[in-house]
Scaffold this active site. Structure first.
Site, mmCIF file in Angstrom:
data_model
loop_
_atom_site.group_PDB
_atom_site.id
_atom_site.type_symbol
_atom_site.label_atom_id
_atom_site.label_comp_id
_atom_site.label_asym_id
_atom_site.label_seq_id
_atom_site.Cartn_x
_atom_site.Cartn_y
_atom_site.Cartn_z
ATOM 1 N N ASP A 152 -24.876 -10.146 -2.638
ATOM 2 C CA ASP A 152 -23.975 -9.584 -1.630
ATOM 3 C C ASP A 152 -23.683 -8.107 -1.881
ATOM 4 O OD1 ASP A 152 -21.626 -12.280 -0.781
ATOM 5 O OD2 ASP A 152 -23.794 -12.173 -0.669
ATOM 6 N N ASP A 153 -23.252 -7.449 -0.800
ATOM 7 C CA ASP A 153 -22.578 -6.147 -0.800
ATOM 8 C C ASP A 153 -23.510 -4.948 -0.928
ATOM 9 O OD1 ASP A 153 -20.361 -7.719 -0.657
ATOM 10 O OD2 ASP A 153 -19.505 -7.143 -2.583
ATOM 11 N N HIS A 203 -23.625 -9.282 6.414
ATOM 12 C CA HIS A 203 -22.397 -9.409 5.614
ATOM 13 C C HIS A 203 -21.293 -8.511 6.163
ATOM 14 C CE1 HIS A 203 -20.181 -10.944 2.286
ATOM 15 N NE2 HIS A 203 -20.263 -9.893 1.492
ATOM 16 N N HIS A 207 -16.664 -5.212 5.407
ATOM 17 C CA HIS A 207 -16.334 -6.095 4.282
ATOM 18 C C HIS A 207 -14.832 -6.364 4.217
ATOM 19 C CE1 HIS A 207 -16.321 -7.865 0.226
ATOM 20 N NE2 HIS A 207 -17.625 -8.045 0.399
ATOM 21 N N HIS A 300 -24.162 -10.382 -6.892
ATOM 22 C CA HIS A 300 -23.950 -9.135 -6.146
ATOM 23 C C HIS A 300 -24.928 -8.050 -6.601
ATOM 24 C CE1 HIS A 300 -20.167 -11.302 -5.675
ATOM 25 N NE2 HIS A 300 -19.975 -10.601 -4.583
#
Length: 332
Positions: A152-153, A203, A207, A300
């Site tokens: 993620d991210d 995503h 965020h 991540h």
């Protein structure tokens, strides 16, 4: 079935099956750091908000890389998320028993009313049905001793290439859940992920881990604009397979918006908690707690210093190879 009816049905099913939830996490919530300024959300809190993740909350506000937002439009009352434990850093509010039908595109429709004809918020699929399964995917496809690695991210110019290199060494595939502006900022990384045969996942734009407190318009922007940004960065003909809400902040109507845009909501079953930087050994212990065939592992490649993640991934891949695991993608 109309889109509004679909969402109302989903909401009612979740309320019936899950009921009100309370926090089961015993860890202290992480305080926002200077690198993660909080979003200035001023819209009313949706009664009954609860997160949908099977692992403890993470408490990570939006990163400086993902500009903060100021949302003042009315929040859809009656939101109920579908994870058995609370969202990362999102305080729980009292449960609400009313099923939710989302407001229409101007966010002023009374709770429980059907979306107006021609609304662009929900209803992209012919006949109002979803293009993707609106339930949350938490298992790896392929059967046998298969796991699905997810990151993620990102993308991040320092950490993403190192993770791609490790995956290539082990002939492992993964799913990368990207932030829209990050993909636009580093399109060569998004293209590299696609070229490696890995999958891309939406995503969101900002965020924001409190999406369930925001309007339908806001959530549609977060999902659809990020989907477009990531696909554009990756190049023509790119398919995004999933939508992972920040912090697992899913509600039935957020899931419905994703499904209407051909994105399967993506959860996880095995949280490395690498964002906390507990040390390489700590990350591996976290993964081993819930490691089993079919696991969807959350790690991540962006959002901060991921040096521990890279070191832990190198050891984890050696371990998974030795234990006879193969690498696949989450169920679509």
């Amino acid at each position: 079935m109309t889109a509004a009816a679909l969402v109302a049905t989903l909401a009612g099913a979740v309320l019936t099956a899950c009921g009100p939830h309370t926090s089961t996490s015993t860890s202290a919530q992480a305080a926002p750091s200077a690198a993660y300024p909080s979003a200035s959300a001023q819209s009313p809190t949706a009664p009954g908000s609860a997160s949908d993740n099977p692992t403890p909350s993470r408490g990570v506000p939006p990163s400086a890389a993902y500009p903060s937002v100021s949302a003042q439009s009315p929040t859809a009352p009656g939101s109920t998320s579908d994870n058995p434990t609370p969202s990362r850093g999102v305080p729980l509010t009292p449960s609400h028993s009313a099923p939710l039908s989302p407001p229409n595109s101007n966010s002023t429709t009374a709770p429980g009313a059907a979306a107006s004809p021609g609304s662009s918020v929900i209803g992209k699929a012919p006949g109002g049905g979803p293009l993707a399964d609106p339930s949350i995917s938490r298992g790896a496809a392929g059967g046998g001793k298969t796991v699905a690695l997810t990151f993620d991210d990102g993308p991040d110019p320092r950490w993403t290439p190192q993770i791609l290199a490790l995956l290539a060494q082990h002939h492992a595939k993964a799913t990368f859940c990207e932030i829209g502006p990050q993909a636009q900022r580093f399109p060569y990384l998004t293209k590299a992920i696609k070229a490696a045969g890995d999958r891309l996942c939406d995503h969101s734009v900002h965020h924001n881990e409190q999406q369930d407190r925001m309007s339908v318009d806001y959530n549609t922007h977060e999902i659809v604009d990020a989907q477009r940004d990531i696909a554009d960065a990756a190049g023509a003909g790119t398919k995004l397979w999933y939508y992972r809400a920040p912090g697992g902040d899913f509600t039935p109507w957020i899931r419905a918006i994703a499904a209407q845009h051909d994105l399967r909501p993506l959860g996880w079953s095995d949280d490395a908690n690498d964002w906390r930087r507990p040390g390489v050994d700590g990350i591996l212990r976290n993964v081993d707690q819930n490691l089993r065939p079919g696991a969807v592992i959350l790690m991540h490649d962006g959002g901060g210093d991921r040096s521990q993640t890279v070191q832990a991934l190198a050891r984890l891949l050696d371990q998974l190879d030795a234990q006879g695991y193969s690498y696949g993608f989450p169920v679509v």
